[in-house]
Design a protein around this motif. Structure first.
Motif, PDB file in Angstrom:
ATOM      1  N   GLN A 113     -12.376 -16.972  -2.993  1.00 18.22           N
ATOM      2  CA  GLN A 113     -13.438 -17.175  -2.000  1.00 18.22           C
ATOM      3  C   GLN A 113     -12.877 -17.667  -0.667  1.00 18.22           C
ATOM      4  OE1 GLN A 113     -15.999 -19.926  -4.072  1.00 18.22           O
ATOM      5  NE2 GLN A 113     -17.258 -18.270  -4.936  1.00 18.22           N
ATOM      6  N   LEU A 114     -11.927 -18.580  -0.733  1.00 18.32           N
ATOM      7  CA  LEU A 114     -11.350 -19.130   0.489  1.00 18.32           C
ATOM      8  C   LEU A 114     -10.494 -18.093   1.217  1.00 18.32           C
ATOM      9  CD1 LEU A 114     -10.532 -22.642  -0.927  1.00 18.32           C
ATOM     10  CD2 LEU A 114     -12.116 -22.169   0.955  1.00 18.32           C
ATOM     11  N   TYR A 115      -9.706 -17.296   0.440  1.00 18.98           N
ATOM     12  CA  TYR A 115      -8.913 -16.233   1.075  1.00 18.98           C
ATOM     13  C   TYR A 115      -9.840 -15.200   1.724  1.00 18.98           C
ATOM     14  CZ  TYR A 115      -4.787 -17.996  -1.470  1.00 18.98           C
ATOM     15  OH  TYR A 115      -3.759 -18.773  -1.950  1.00 18.98           O
ATOM     16  N   SER A 116     -10.937 -14.910   1.059  1.00 18.05           N
ATOM     17  CA  SER A 116     -11.895 -13.951   1.626  1.00 18.05           C
ATOM     18  C   SER A 116     -12.484 -14.483   2.925  1.00 18.05           C
ATOM     19  CB  SER A 116     -13.017 -13.672   0.617  1.00 18.05           C
ATOM     20  OG  SER A 116     -12.493 -13.102  -0.576  1.00 18.05           O
ATOM     21  N   LYS A 117     -12.748 -15.779   2.927  1.00 22.02           N
ATOM     22  CA  LYS A 117     -13.269 -16.397   4.149  1.00 22.02           C
ATOM     23  C   LYS A 117     -12.236 -16.328   5.278  1.00 22.02           C
ATOM     24  CE  LYS A 117     -16.532 -19.030   6.034  1.00 22.02           C
ATOM     25  NZ  LYS A 117     -17.935 -18.609   6.168  1.00 22.02           N
ATOM     26  N   ALA A 118     -10.974 -16.542   4.924  1.00 21.42           N
ATOM     27  CA  ALA A 118      -9.906 -16.454   5.920  1.00 21.42           C
ATOM     28  C   ALA A 118      -9.785 -15.036   6.459  1.00 21.42           C
ATOM     29  CB  ALA A 118      -8.584 -16.914   5.308  1.00 21.42           C
ATOM     30  N   ILE A 119      -9.921 -14.043   5.562  1.00 16.05           N
ATOM     31  CA  ILE A 119      -9.844 -12.633   5.985  1.00 16.05           C
ATOM     32  C   ILE A 119     -11.004 -12.294   6.910  1.00 16.05           C
ATOM     33  CG2 ILE A 119     -10.075 -10.270   5.124  1.00 16.05           C
ATOM     34  CD1 ILE A 119      -8.456 -11.184   2.650  1.00 16.05           C
ATOM     35  N   SER A 120     -12.188 -12.854   6.617  1.00 18.64           N
ATOM     36  CA  SER A 120     -13.345 -12.596   7.489  1.00 18.64           C
ATOM     37  C   SER A 120     -13.103 -13.144   8.894  1.00 18.64           C
ATOM     38  CB  SER A 120     -14.605 -13.241   6.890  1.00 18.64           C
ATOM     39  OG  SER A 120     -14.895 -12.688   5.636  1.00 18.64           O
ATOM     40  N   ALA A 121     -12.418 -14.296   8.957  1.00 25.06           N
ATOM     41  CA  ALA A 121     -12.144 -14.902  10.269  1.00 25.06           C
ATOM     42  C   ALA A 121     -11.025 -14.186  11.007  1.00 25.06           C
ATOM     43  CB  ALA A 121     -11.803 -16.379  10.092  1.00 25.06           C
ATOM     44  N   ALA A 122      -9.999 -13.697  10.246  1.00 21.91           N
ATOM     45  CA  ALA A 122      -8.854 -13.028  10.876  1.00 21.91           C
ATOM     46  C   ALA A 122      -8.426 -11.856   9.990  1.00 21.91           C
ATOM     47  CB  ALA A 122      -7.700 -14.016  11.062  1.00 21.91           C
TER      48      ALA A 122
END
Length: 613
Positions: free
Chosen positions: A170-179
């Protein structure tokens, strides 16, 4: 690795109870454990601690220092942790679990993102992955996207190290959404996907990371691992060869390529061994491959090797697990159906094979197996029906057809059962030698196949070989001493052995089986004149010994033949010792007043009556 103590807002007097003594942080919510000695740790921290304390080198060093091998101990109080129930999830302690969840914390990314959120520890994951909660959506703004994405990635790494892989995703996905343009974010998420068994998603993320950065080594290596787990061994090897060309000299790629090539060689040799009807060699190769990976290609190969060895139970468990994980795997349905048929469960077996054909009507292996098992099952049914109608010749032909159609492994339950059934039909046809050959083959197939032993013993008795029958059943009785049916068959054979060793009193006296008592006595007197020791006083030692033996047997013969009860028992097959035991039992019963029919021996001497001892 727990939640940073520096970001905890609740009073220390409460927090200290939930501080992991290994990483010195607040225990990871959702991944905390407690020991039987009431200490709380991060699940991953304690697992690493136990692994280190169980390391062979550590144990060897302790032994060299004269310290006893005590197993894993609690890091806080040194209490033993080995054994069931010593460590349990903190959720099993509801009050402690609620208290931990209500510990007040601030956003763990506040330093890098200036996020002002505060709340319960149980809400941290939801906060970090909620756009409205974390910075109120500002983490997507171009001005701070990179900084916020990096902070989210670092938090994902912490979750990964704590084995909280779903939260890390979930956190990696959030990071991908941001960058979305950073290759390592996809690579990290791919690693987390692989840890939760989502190999397809892992491969997808790896391909995206390589597109973003053609020199991203970890992307190539993880892609190969994912393809191996998907049983695409050739694809994994090709991917690594391309990676080796693009990134020459990279040790990680070369090591993974060597691993994949070794796996490929094991699988190829396993297939070759199966085609050459060398299942033991095939199983050896698949076992070697399993030390590299537990992918479906390996587990199904091992299952097929076990089927070829006749080990259907293990193959059924393995293929069942594959079907649950991959409901569309045709080879798994075919292998499981084959194993079920060889276990004589044709209804379920054919159901699985038909499902495989439904998934892939052109699957050659499944189609061939369907034709063979359908013919074998029909032939087996014909044989059983013919046996029930006492048409044993037709039964033999049907059972032979079943064996030829199935092409079953030598040591399978199907082979043993059909051979034993054909042996029984041949026994009824009085083809005793053929029946014995089938029984021997059935026992060689399954050494504890009881029907084969029973038929074998019956055939040997018909051939006048009670000693061999008794010895055969003694082997079976030793395997299963508690089986009453086996015991009865063994007693019958033992009875026939003793019967075969009895003196023939009719021949000794020279009388027929219907001779009257006066005729018995007259014959006894005549034979006594011939064998009385006084008449052989001047004979050789050997002749005198023969005369004494025959004279003694004449006395035994008279004792048995002139007594109605003893003679009946003798005619039923009992020997002298068994007759004496029964007569004594009858005498005691008569003395108690409970013997009403003269002797009560009945006619049970022939089949496991229990009176032959």
């Amino acid at each position: 690795m727990g939640f940073p103590i520096s970001d905890v807002l609740t009073d220390e007097s409460i927090v200290c109870e939930f501080t992991c003594k290994i990483c010195c942080n607040l225990v990871e919510y959702g991944h905390a454990v407690h020991t039987h000695c009431s200490h709380v740790f991060c699940e991953s921290c304690l697992a690493d601690w136990v692994a280190r304390s169980s390391d062979p080198e550590v144990l060897a060093e302790a032994a060299m220092n004269g310290e006893p091998a005590r197993g894993p101990r609690c890091p806080t109080c040194n209490a033993g942790l080995a054994g069931e129930g010593k460590v349990a999830p903190l959720q099993t302690q509801p009050l402690a679990w609620r208290l931990l969840g209500r510990v007040q914390v601030r956003c763990p990314l506040h330093d890098s993102t200036s996020c002002g959120w505060r709340g319960d520890l149980s809400e941290v994951s939801a906060h970090l992955t909620n756009s409205e909660s974390h910075l109120k959506g500002q983490d997507y703004a171009p001005s701070n996207a990179t900084q916020n994405a990096e902070a989210l990635k670092n938090q994902g790494n912490a979750k990964f190290q704590s084995h909280a892989y779903r939260e890390a995703i979930q956190l990696y996905s959030k990071a991908i959404s941001a960058a979305p343009g950073v290759a390592s974010y996809y690579g990290n998420r791919a690693a987390a996907w692989l840890m939760v068994g989502a190999a397809e998603k892992c491969a997808e993320d790896c391909r995206r990371s390589i597109q973003l950065d053609s020199g991203y080594v970890k992307g190539y290596v993880r892609l190969a691992k994912a393809l191996v787990e998907l049983s695409d061994i050739d694809g994994a090897e090709e991917s690594l060869r391309n990676a080796s060309t693009r990134c020459p000299g990279k040790k990680e790629i070369e090591e993974e390529l060597a691993r994949v090539r070794l796996l490929s060689a094991h699988l190829a040799e396993g297939e070759r061994a199966l085609d050459a009807n060398e299942p033991a060699r095939a199983l050896e190769m698949y076992a070697a491959a399993a030390r590299v990976t537990q992918c479906t290609a390996v587990t199904l190969g091992a299952a097929r090797a076990e089927i070829a060895l006749g080990r259907c139970d293990g193959a059924m468990r393995t293929t069942g697990a594959v079907i649950r994980a991959e409901p569309g795997n045709v080879r798994a349905y075919a292998a499981r159906g084959h194993a079920l048929c060889l276990k004589l469960d044709f209804d379920q077996g054919m159901k699985h094979i038909r499902e495989g054909l439904r998934l892939d009507p052109d699957h050659a292996e499944c189609a061939g197996l369907f034709r063979r098992m359908k013919r074998a099952g029909a032939a087996l049914d014909r044989g059983r029906t013919a046996s029930g109608k006492r048409d044993f010749q037709a039964a033999c032909e049907a059972f032979t057809d079943a064996l030829e159609a199935a092409k079953a492994p030598t040591h399978s339950p199907f082979t043993a059962s059909v051979l034993a059934q054909r042996a029984n039909a041949r026994l009824r046809l009085r083809e005793y030698d053929f029946a014995l050959a089938d029984c021997a083959a059935a026992i060689a197939s399954q050494e504890d196949h009881k029907p084969a032993y029973f038929t074998q013993a019956t055939a040997l008795l018909h051939l006048g070989k009670p000693q061999e029958a008794e010895e055969s059943l003694a082997v079976l009785l030793k395997m299963d001493p508690g089986d009453e049916t086996v015991r009865r068959h063994h007693e019958k054979a033992a009875f026939e052995v003793r019967k075969s060793k009895r003196p023939d009193y009719y021949a000794i006296l020279g009388i027929s089986r219907v001779a009257s008592v006066p005729e018995v006595k007259q014959a006894y007197k005549a034979r006594c004149m011939e064998w009385h020791p006084d008449r052989h006083a001047n004979s050789s030692d050997e002749e005198r010994a023969t005369a004494e033996r025959n004279f003694k047997l004449l006395g035994e013969a008279l004792e048995i033949m002139e007594d109605q009860m003893k003679r009946q028992l003798y005619d039923e097959g009992f020997d002298k010792e068994a007759i004496a035991e029964r007569v004594e039992a009858a005498r005691r019963a008569a003395h108690r007043g409970g013997y009403g029919n003269g002797h009560g021996c009945g006619s049970g001497g022939g089949c496991g009556s229990g009176g032959c001892h």
